[in-house]
Design a protein around this motif. Sequence first.
Motif, PDB file in Angstrom:
ATOM      1  N   GLN A   1     104.919  65.041  18.663  1.00  0.00           N
ATOM      2  CA  GLN A   1     105.875  64.084  19.494  1.00  0.00           C
ATOM      3  C   GLN A   1     105.213  63.307  20.227  1.00  0.00           C
ATOM      4  O   GLN A   1     105.330  62.183  20.821  1.00  0.00           O
TER       5      GLN A   1
ATOM      6  N   HIS B   1     105.709  72.774   7.235  1.00  0.00           N
ATOM      7  CA  HIS B   1     106.561  73.442   7.830  1.00  0.00           C
ATOM      8  C   HIS B   1     107.029  74.804   7.361  1.00  0.00           C
ATOM      9  O   HIS B   1     108.175  75.133   7.696  1.00  0.00           O
TER      10      HIS B   1
ATOM     11  N   TYR C   1     104.659  70.753  16.204  1.00  0.00           N
ATOM     12  CA  TYR C   1     105.808  69.782  16.789  1.00  0.00           C
ATOM     13  C   TYR C   1     105.649  69.031  18.174  1.00  0.00           C
ATOM     14  O   TYR C   1     105.904  67.820  18.161  1.00  0.00           O
TER      15      TYR C   1
END
Length: 419
Positions: free
Chosen positions: A57, A27, A53
């Motif tokens: 997901q 990150h 991300y």
Amino acid sequence: MQTKISEHVKNTLQGQEADAILRSCVHCGFCLATCPTYQLLGDELDSPRGRIYLIKQMLEGQPVTSKTQLHLDRCLTCRACETTCPSGVRYGALVDIGRNLVEQQAKRNIHGTMTRYVLRKLLPNTDIFRIVMGAGRMVRAVLPARLRQSIPPRAKAAGTWPKTRHTRTMLVLDGCVQPVLAPGINAAAARVLDRLGISLIKASNAGCCGAVTFHLNAQQEGLDYMRRNIDAWWPLIENGQIEAIVMTASGCGVTVKEYGHLLQHEPSYAEKARHISTITKDLSEVVDSELERFKCLVHSSARGQKIKLAFHSPCTLQHGMKIRGVIEKILAIGGFDLTYVPDNHLCCGSAGTYSILQADLSEQLLKNKAEALESGQPALIATANIGCLMHLQAGTRKPVKHWIEIVDNLLVENAEKNN
């Protein structure tokens, strides 16, 4: 990055690979600084970290929507983020997996579906592409401006191809659109290598490298092109006839160098693909390996020309294959005065079919790149990929050429002066 991959994905080969890549991301956000789409849009979902991300997901079972698809579609796959990433995240492989999964879960509208279908049937098929381009040139004058820009004038003849006469022989990929748009590139490569004591040959059954269809999310179709090339090349490799496969288009080069990874789970092709990836070289790597001989061909009269030239390094060259500064060194030895190009790490906006599917973003990137290339007032612009070449030529009045054609012309002129 911690992950909780859903049951229906975690036991698949793609799921396992994606999980490993996701876990390598920390990150940090370094990728945002070099992402072209984030620079333009300022939306983190249009950055590598944001797309990571979204893919995470999706792999964890959250709903996949057209919004997810949009942000992944906007990615150029330029892989500048990989150059910047301190953790070595294999973002290009991850986004390929993510797009493939999105394509299975989020339906496109009719226009989007048909556009992608036409592109993947047209561009990889040289004969069909040649017919369509010929028809387009006939009506070019009456076409809308944007479409007219995508249809270049008829290419010049390729010129002579030297006979096979050297002990050292290498194989070149003809590709799909390059033989139609710029047939002189491979012929120029053959002439330059001939002067360096290397014969260049083609395999008649080889064609598109598979990148176009693979990156349009028809991945099995793309793999079919890769298998076809392997079948065409393998007899020449097996009998020891060639020592390397030469790529004159960096977009093809980065793909063929990844055949070993892309076909690693196919028993009939895995070992062959690994070997082919190992012996595949960008043309610049071959010339660089013969640099002393090249220097001997470039006499003092040529070295004194000092023509100002701007070099555009394609993303597939500098970020995909990690080849930086090699072509610039060759051109400098040839006597060219290379101008400084600001933000040379940023994509020109070509990116395969991106200039068609994301035209507005592509035009903004092209405008920025043209301004950067022209800032040093060069006489001409050089590049190393057919897609970049055609895209850049639509955005500047400066002549844009493949670097090997420039080198070939230099050696011809130099030879004439010394005869």
